[in-house]
Motif scaffolding. Structure first.
Motif, PDB file in Angstrom:
ATOM      1  N   GLY A 170       0.799  -1.240   0.000  1.00 27.72           N
ATOM      2  CA  GLY A 170       0.000   0.000   0.000  1.00 27.72           C
ATOM      3  C   GLY A 170       0.825   1.280   0.000  1.00 27.72           C
ATOM      4  N   ILE A 171       1.615   1.466  -1.064  1.00 30.33           N
ATOM      5  CA  ILE A 171       2.425   2.694  -1.145  1.00 30.33           C
ATOM      6  C   ILE A 171       1.545   3.910  -1.480  1.00 30.33           C
ATOM      7  N   ALA A 172       2.125   5.103  -1.288  1.00 32.49           N
ATOM      8  CA  ALA A 172       1.348   6.335  -1.509  1.00 32.49           C
ATOM      9  C   ALA A 172       1.105   6.602  -2.989  1.00 32.49           C
ATOM     10  N   CYS A 173       2.097   6.300  -3.836  1.00 28.60           N
ATOM     11  CA  CYS A 173       1.925   6.673  -5.235  1.00 28.60           C
ATOM     12  C   CYS A 173       2.959   6.018  -6.156  1.00 28.60           C
ATOM     13  N   PHE A 174       2.514   5.634  -7.332  1.00 30.90           N
ATOM     14  CA  PHE A 174       3.426   5.222  -8.400  1.00 30.90           C
ATOM     15  C   PHE A 174       3.651   6.432  -9.293  1.00 30.90           C
ATOM     16  N   ASN A 175       4.910   6.824  -9.476  1.00 35.34           N
ATOM     17  CA  ASN A 175       5.221   7.896 -10.424  1.00 35.34           C
ATOM     18  C   ASN A 175       5.435   7.244 -11.792  1.00 35.34           C
ATOM     19  N   VAL A 176       4.455   7.386 -12.668  1.00 35.96           N
ATOM     20  CA  VAL A 176       4.437   6.610 -13.909  1.00 35.96           C
ATOM     21  C   VAL A 176       5.235   7.328 -14.999  1.00 35.96           C
ATOM     22  N   GLU A 177       6.059   6.550 -15.702  1.00 37.19           N
ATOM     23  CA  GLU A 177       6.987   7.157 -16.666  1.00 37.19           C
ATOM     24  C   GLU A 177       6.653   6.859 -18.123  1.00 37.19           C
ATOM     25  N   SER A 178       5.653   5.992 -18.378  1.00 35.46           N
ATOM     26  CA  SER A 178       5.309   5.696 -19.775  1.00 35.46           C
ATOM     27  C   SER A 178       3.882   5.161 -19.859  1.00 35.46           C
ATOM     28  N   VAL A 179       3.331   5.181 -21.082  1.00 34.83           N
ATOM     29  CA  VAL A 179       1.977   4.662 -21.302  1.00 34.83           C
ATOM     30  C   VAL A 179       1.961   3.163 -21.020  1.00 34.83           C
ATOM     31  N   SER A 180       3.027   2.502 -21.456  1.00 37.80           N
ATOM     32  CA  SER A 180       3.106   1.063 -21.271  1.00 37.80           C
ATOM     33  C   SER A 180       3.055   0.713 -19.774  1.00 37.80           C
ATOM     34  N   GLU A 181       3.750   1.509 -18.973  1.00 39.28           N
ATOM     35  CA  GLU A 181       3.748   1.260 -17.524  1.00 39.28           C
ATOM     36  C   GLU A 181       2.348   1.464 -16.939  1.00 39.28           C
ATOM     37  N   LEU A 182       1.647   2.449 -17.475  1.00 38.63           N
ATOM     38  CA  LEU A 182       0.282   2.727 -17.001  1.00 38.63           C
ATOM     39  C   LEU A 182      -0.603   1.484 -17.185  1.00 38.63           C
ATOM     40  N   TYR A 183      -0.524   0.884 -18.394  1.00 39.94           N
ATOM     41  CA  TYR A 183      -1.296  -0.336 -18.662  1.00 39.94           C
ATOM     42  C   TYR A 183      -0.859  -1.456 -17.720  1.00 39.94           C
ATOM     43  N   ARG A 184       0.467  -1.531 -17.511  1.00 37.34           N
ATOM     44  CA  ARG A 184       0.986  -2.616 -16.671  1.00 37.34           C
ATOM     45  C   ARG A 184       0.472  -2.490 -15.232  1.00 37.34           C
ATOM     46  N   ILE A 185       0.487  -1.265 -14.709  1.00 38.17           N
ATOM     47  CA  ILE A 185       0.035  -1.079 -13.316  1.00 38.17           C
ATOM     48  C   ILE A 185      -1.460  -1.393 -13.212  1.00 38.17           C
ATOM     49  N   SER A 186      -2.217  -0.940 -14.211  1.00 39.90           N
ATOM     50  CA  SER A 186      -3.656  -1.180 -14.199  1.00 39.90           C
ATOM     51  C   SER A 186      -3.947  -2.691 -14.211  1.00 39.90           C
ATOM     52  N   GLU A 187      -3.204  -3.386 -15.039  1.00 41.75           N
ATOM     53  CA  GLU A 187      -3.394  -4.839 -15.180  1.00 41.75           C
ATOM     54  C   GLU A 187      -3.061  -5.571 -13.862  1.00 41.75           C
ATOM     55  N   VAL A 188      -1.933  -5.230 -13.270  1.00 44.68           N
ATOM     56  CA  VAL A 188      -1.543  -5.902 -12.016  1.00 44.68           C
ATOM     57  C   VAL A 188      -2.558  -5.577 -10.924  1.00 44.68           C
ATOM     58  N   ALA A 189      -2.977  -4.307 -10.866  1.00 48.71           N
ATOM     59  CA  ALA A 189      -3.924  -3.891  -9.827  1.00 48.71           C
ATOM     60  C   ALA A 189      -5.257  -4.630  -9.992  1.00 48.71           C
ATOM     61  N   GLN A 190      -5.697  -4.795 -11.248  1.00 50.20           N
ATOM     62  CA  GLN A 190      -6.949  -5.526 -11.497  1.00 50.20           C
ATOM     63  C   GLN A 190      -6.861  -6.946 -10.975  1.00 50.20           C
ATOM     64  N   LYS A 191      -5.752  -7.608 -11.320  1.00 51.12           N
ATOM     65  CA  LYS A 191      -5.559  -9.000 -10.887  1.00 51.12           C
ATOM     66  C   LYS A 191      -5.581  -9.120  -9.369  1.00 51.12           C
ATOM     67  N   MET A 192      -5.092  -8.084  -8.699  1.00 52.84           N
ATOM     68  CA  MET A 192      -5.010  -8.151  -7.234  1.00 52.84           C
ATOM     69  C   MET A 192      -6.241  -7.525  -6.579  1.00 52.84           C
ATOM     70  N   ALA A 193      -7.160  -7.060  -7.398  1.00 58.01           N
ATOM     71  CA  ALA A 193      -8.348  -6.354  -6.904  1.00 58.01           C
ATOM     72  C   ALA A 193      -7.968  -5.197  -5.980  1.00 58.01           C
ATOM     73  N   LYS A 194      -6.983  -4.427  -6.435  1.00 58.72           N
ATOM     74  CA  LYS A 194      -6.535  -3.263  -5.656  1.00 58.72           C
ATOM     75  C   LYS A 194      -6.659  -2.028  -6.544  1.00 58.72           C
ATOM     76  N   THR A 195      -6.620  -0.870  -5.903  1.00 58.35           N
ATOM     77  CA  THR A 195      -6.581   0.374  -6.682  1.00 58.35           C
ATOM     78  C   THR A 195      -5.190   0.973  -6.544  1.00 58.35           C
TER      79      THR A 195
END
Ligand code: LLP
Length: 436
Positions: A135-160
């Motif tokens: 439960g970190i405070a924030c991901f500082n996202v550096e690319s569009v690809s990373e944005l998709y990756r974080i969204s995908e991992v978060a979905q799988k873990m049912a986290k925001t």
């Protein structure tokens, strides 16, 4: 000052700028501890850090920005020793990380996950999952690809996943090109021009919560203007985002404040804060900062012994027992760092004359030097201190030439603590396998 300049550093004047170092009876002390004692007890080379100095540097940030809501997130990469992290965690610091390894260190040292921001270009699936888990405070996202990756991992873990975009404001930090990060040619961040589009995309992706905006334009900045320019560009984006119904909770201005290594006059923290505060107050967002160097660099020294003196017709070389594997800054960034004697009276009997020395390591590379063209009176076995070695020194060290890495110590309340053992030669091949 460059490596080509010949110069003399007056040790007494030099330490006058470093509150935790002082000469007492001609011996260099850190927080009242004689550095000869550290060298005698733990051998050389040895890194020595001052807990008081680390805490004072951290507190200066907290005080400087106390008029607004802020979180100082120490950039772990500058010095990631567990005891250093623990010291800062106990003082209330948050942390800026760039790898899962740094996350694990911060957690081990007792850091609060809620105060962690995760920067970096290549966060792996595993890094993201681990950060979401704690439960970190924030991901500082550096690319569009990373944005998709974080969204995908978060979905799988049912986290925001709380996210901010690291925008590249295309501002010249006026620092060494290798540590300048906010120009459009640099690999970092999302360009100012694309940022709005990417925020709009982030809004549509599942399991992401947009919480902030971030930038980091470079390191060892000596002027405040590039920070102001970057802040202005970021404010422009924050205003534009509102027209797209995207409202942020925080602004992260990264790290980068420079320090004095020899004769630099970096902006002091109060001036830095006073320059930024009026704009930040108007903005009304929580401020995150990610300082690394300015918290630890001048809280540390690297002690080294003169091993062999090699005067030649053209140049005088002092071979010391540390090398580029312990301190790569002078050769990698052409960084000029101060080298001062630990004992001022060693040559009172005129055993050694002032000469111009290149202070070099024993590694088989011409690039293996710590300092060039320094006027010093040196004899073999003299003890020297390289100041400014609390940041990007041990954390960038290596085992090149099969050199075990030096130990790290921390002075707290007149006591010397060993906070990392000197490596042994045998430990260097742990994990290697002979064939058959
Ligand atoms: N935040 C981010 C995203 C960074 O990339 C950095 C440093 C910092 C914060 C901390 O910056 P600082 O306050 O320490 O300037 N090894 C080089 C410095 C590399 C800095 C890399 N990024 C050196 O020894 O000069």
């Amino acid at each position: 000052m460059t490596h080509d300049d010949t110069f003399t550093i007056n040790p007494i004047q030099h330490v006058a700028h470093l509150p935790f170092l002082a000469y007492k009876n001609n011996r260099l002390t850190m927080d009242k501890v004689d550095l000869n004692t550290v060298a005698n007890e733990f051998g050389t080379p040895v890194y020595v850090y001052s807990k008081q100095a680390i805490l004072a540097n951290y507190q200066a940030y907290v005080d400087g920005f106390s008029d607004i809501e802020s979180q100082i997130c120490y950039a772990v990469k500058a010095n990631s020793n567990l005891a250093v992290l623990q010291t800062l965690a106990k003082a209330g610091a948050g942390f800026d990380l760039v790898t899962g390894g740094e996350l694990a260190r911060v957690l081990k040292a007792g850091g609060d996950p809620n105060k962690i921001v995760f920067s970096g270009l290549g966060k792996s699936h595993a890094d993201i999952a681990q950060a979401l888990q704690v439960g970190i405070a924030c991901f500082n996202v550096e690319s569009v690809s990373e944005l998709y990756r974080i969204s995908e991992v978060a979905q799988k873990m049912a986290k925001t996943a709380p996210i901010s975009l690291r925008v590249n404001p295309d501002v010249d930090a006026k620092t060494h090109p290798y540590i300048s990060t906010g120009l459009k040619d640099n690999k970092f961040g999302i360009s100012h021009a694309e940022a709005i589009q990417v925020y709009k995309l982030a809004k549509t992706l599942p399991n992401l919560e947009i919480v902030g905006i971030d930038c980091h334009i470079g390191s060892q900045l000596s002027e405040v203007n590039p920070f102001i320019d970057a802040l202005d560009k970021v404010i422009e984006l924050i205003c534009q985002l509102k027209t797209h119904d995207i409202y942020l909770k925080h602004i992260d201005l990264g790290g980068g404040l420079g320090v004095r290594y020899t004769d630099e006059t970096p902006v002091n923290l109060t001036d830095f804060a006073n320059a930024l505060l009026p704009k930040l107050k108007t903005l009304g967002l929580k401020l995150y900062l990610e300082p690394g160097r300015s918290i630890v660099a001048n809280a540390g020294v690297l002690l080294t012994k003169v091993d062999i003196l090699k005067p030649t017709e053209h140049k005088n070389f002092a071979v010391v027992d540390c090398a580029m594997n312990d301190l790569i800054r002078p050769t990698l960034y052409e960084a000029v760092m101060a080298v001062i004697p630990v004992n001022l009276d060693t040559h009172a009997d005129n055993k050694a004359d002032n000469k111009i020395w290149d202070i070099v390591g024993a590694i088989c590379e011409t690039g293996d030097f710590l300092a060039k063209n320094r006027t010093l009176a040196l004899a073999e076995n003299d003890l020297l201190a390289i100041t400014g070695a609390g940041a990007y020194s041990f954390s960038m060290s290596s085992n090149y030439n099969s050199r075990p890495r030096a130990c790290e110590t921390l002075i707290d309340n007149n006591k010397i603590h060993l906070i990392r053992e000197r490596e042994t030669v045998a430990s260097l091949w742990e994990g290697e396998h002979l064939l058959g």
